[in-house]
Design an enzyme around this catalytic site. Structure first.
Site, PDB file in Angstrom:
ATOM      1  N   ARG A 237       0.864  -1.183   0.000  1.00 52.30           N
ATOM      2  CA  ARG A 237       0.000   0.000   0.000  1.00 52.30           C
ATOM      3  C   ARG A 237       0.896   1.228   0.000  1.00 52.30           C
ATOM      4  NH1 ARG A 237      -3.542  -2.658  -1.617  1.00 52.30           N
ATOM      5  NH2 ARG A 237      -5.604  -3.033  -0.736  1.00 52.30           N
ATOM      6  N   GLU A 266      -3.138   7.928  -4.651  1.00 48.16           N
ATOM      7  CA  GLU A 266      -3.395   7.254  -5.928  1.00 48.16           C
ATOM      8  C   GLU A 266      -4.603   7.915  -6.567  1.00 48.16           C
ATOM      9  OE1 GLU A 266      -3.774   3.012  -5.551  1.00 48.16           O
ATOM     10  OE2 GLU A 266      -1.770   2.819  -4.725  1.00 48.16           O
ATOM     11  N   HIS A 285      -1.004   0.598  -9.743  1.00 48.11           N
ATOM     12  CA  HIS A 285      -1.652  -0.384  -8.855  1.00 48.11           C
ATOM     13  C   HIS A 285      -2.251  -1.554  -9.659  1.00 48.11           C
ATOM     14  CE1 HIS A 285      -3.656  -0.724  -4.625  1.00 48.11           C
ATOM     15  NE2 HIS A 285      -3.395  -1.920  -5.133  1.00 48.11           N
TER      16      HIS A 285
HETATM   17  C1  DGY Z   1      -5.664  -5.843  -3.137  1.00 52.39           C
HETATM   18  O1  DGY Z   1      -6.425  -6.754  -3.487  1.00 52.39           O
HETATM   19  O2  DGY Z   1      -5.601  -5.437  -1.980  1.00 52.39           O
HETATM   20  C2  DGY Z   1      -4.780  -5.244  -4.195  1.00 52.39           C
HETATM   21  O3  DGY Z   1      -4.131  -4.122  -3.770  1.00 52.39           O
HETATM   22  C3  DGY Z   1      -5.563  -4.956  -5.466  1.00 52.39           C
HETATM   23  O4  DGY Z   1      -5.884  -6.149  -6.023  1.00 52.39           O
END
Ligand code: DGY
Length: 334
Positions: A237, A266, A285
């Site tokens: 993240r 983001e 992402h």
């Molecule tokens: C998640 O699933 O947490 C990813 O960051 C996106 O698929």
């Protein structure tokens, strides 16, 4: 009998959407961009279930706007830092996520970033397109070795371990930092403290959820401990890394390079100084963005939603303690 009302906050892949449409009265937000806050608050009113994405902030205000009939929140992601889970638990609302199915896709992309940053693949490709390629040169675009290097994995859960499995094939020495890990005996990975991992790793790869403990875990102090030849990879993240500190570390060559699949915020604004750096790769992402992973995520999010609407246990529930609470509430109401 009337169908349960649900709000689906974006167009998800057909595998899950069809399931939801078969059993529910669906209000679908079909725009490319997420629903703005006002629209989210309006559209959740009176729903029995909510299928949301990591781009939606689901907090007490949203749960209040939905109303007391809200039975389930299903997140189309494995990470769920966008949801106030404590608030959902207090209201006995189970929250679903999509673990497991995106592990390999995410580990693959982590390795793609690791290799690309080490060997300056993106920079080299730009170099060719910009007409800068004049000849083969002994010192042209020199990078870092991956084979035999030390990989430090921060967060040794499913995805961290899948990255370690790939690293074995590259003959890497593997360190990990994760006080809560239950590591499989089959992988030759060594647990170390965070400082040792930063000091000894040639590659530091982040696979930790975003919590108050991991917010800006990578900051000026941690970057100062890393080798000047080190590469940082973040597919976890964005806010796990302090963007200002990373900018300074890359700009001053305090570390060699970084590769981010996730940023804070983001999307990254086009005037972000990070975009000026040659030794930084940034992706939008996409770690879980293989067709089959996204189809399975869509299906799993739908299955969690439908189970919650039927009053059944969610196949993947992040707050299973709600079931204990529900039992107690039912018993005291009996
Ligand atoms: C998640 O699933 O947490 C990813 O960051 C996106 O698929």
């Amino acid at each position: 009998m009337s169908k349960p009302k649900v709000f689906v906050t974006r167009l998800i892949l057909d595998s899950g959407l069809r399931l939801v449409q078969d059993f529910c009265d669906v209000d679908l937000w079909a725009d490319e961009l997420p629903p703005p806050r006002e629209a989210l608050l309006k559209r959740v009113r009176g729903v029995d279930g909510l299928l949301c994405l990591l781009t939606d902030q689901i907090d007490a205000e949203v749960m209040d706007a939905a109303g007391p009939q809200l039975k389930v929140i299903s997140n189309h992601a494995v990470g769920y830092d966008n949801i106030n889970v404590a608030e959902a638990t207090a209201r006995c609302i189970p929250v679903g996520n999509t673990p497991g199915i995106l592990t390999d896709a995410t580990a693959d992309l982590t390795f793609a970033l690791l290799l690309a940053a080490a060997r300056r693949v993106v920079e080299a490709e730009r170099f060719v397109r910009q007409g800068k390629w004049k000849t083969w040169g002994p010192a042209l675009l020199l990078g870092m070795d991956v084979s035999g290097a030390t990989l430090g994995i921060v967060g040794y859960g499913r995805i961290g371990q899948a990255v370690a499995r790939r690293a074995v094939g590259f003959g890497m020495r593997i360190l990990y930092y994760d006080p809560a890990a239950v590591p499989p005996a089959s992988l030759p990975a060594q647990p170390v403290d965070f400082e040792t991992l930063l000091r000894e790793s040639d590659f530091v790869s982040l696979h930790t959820p975003l919590t108050s403990q991991t917010y800006h875990l990578i900051n000026a102090d941690s970057l100062a401990l890393m080798k000047p030849t080190a590469v940082l990879i973040n597919t976890a993240r964005g806010p796990v890394v302090d963007p200002q500190a990373l900018y300074m570390a890359l700009k001053t060559r305090r570390i060699f390079a970084a590769a981010l699949d996730v940023t804070d915020p983001e999307p990254l604004p086009m005037d972000s100084p990070l975009l000026e750096l040659d030794n930084l790769i940034i992706l939008p992402h996409i770690a879980s963005a293989s067709r089959s992973s996204r189809e399975q995520m869509s299906r799993m999010a739908a299955e969690n939603l439908l189970a919650g609407l039927r009053g059944e246990r969610l196949p993947n529930c992040v707050n299973p303690e709600v079931y204990e609470k529900l039992k107690v509430t039912r018993a005291s109401n009996a």
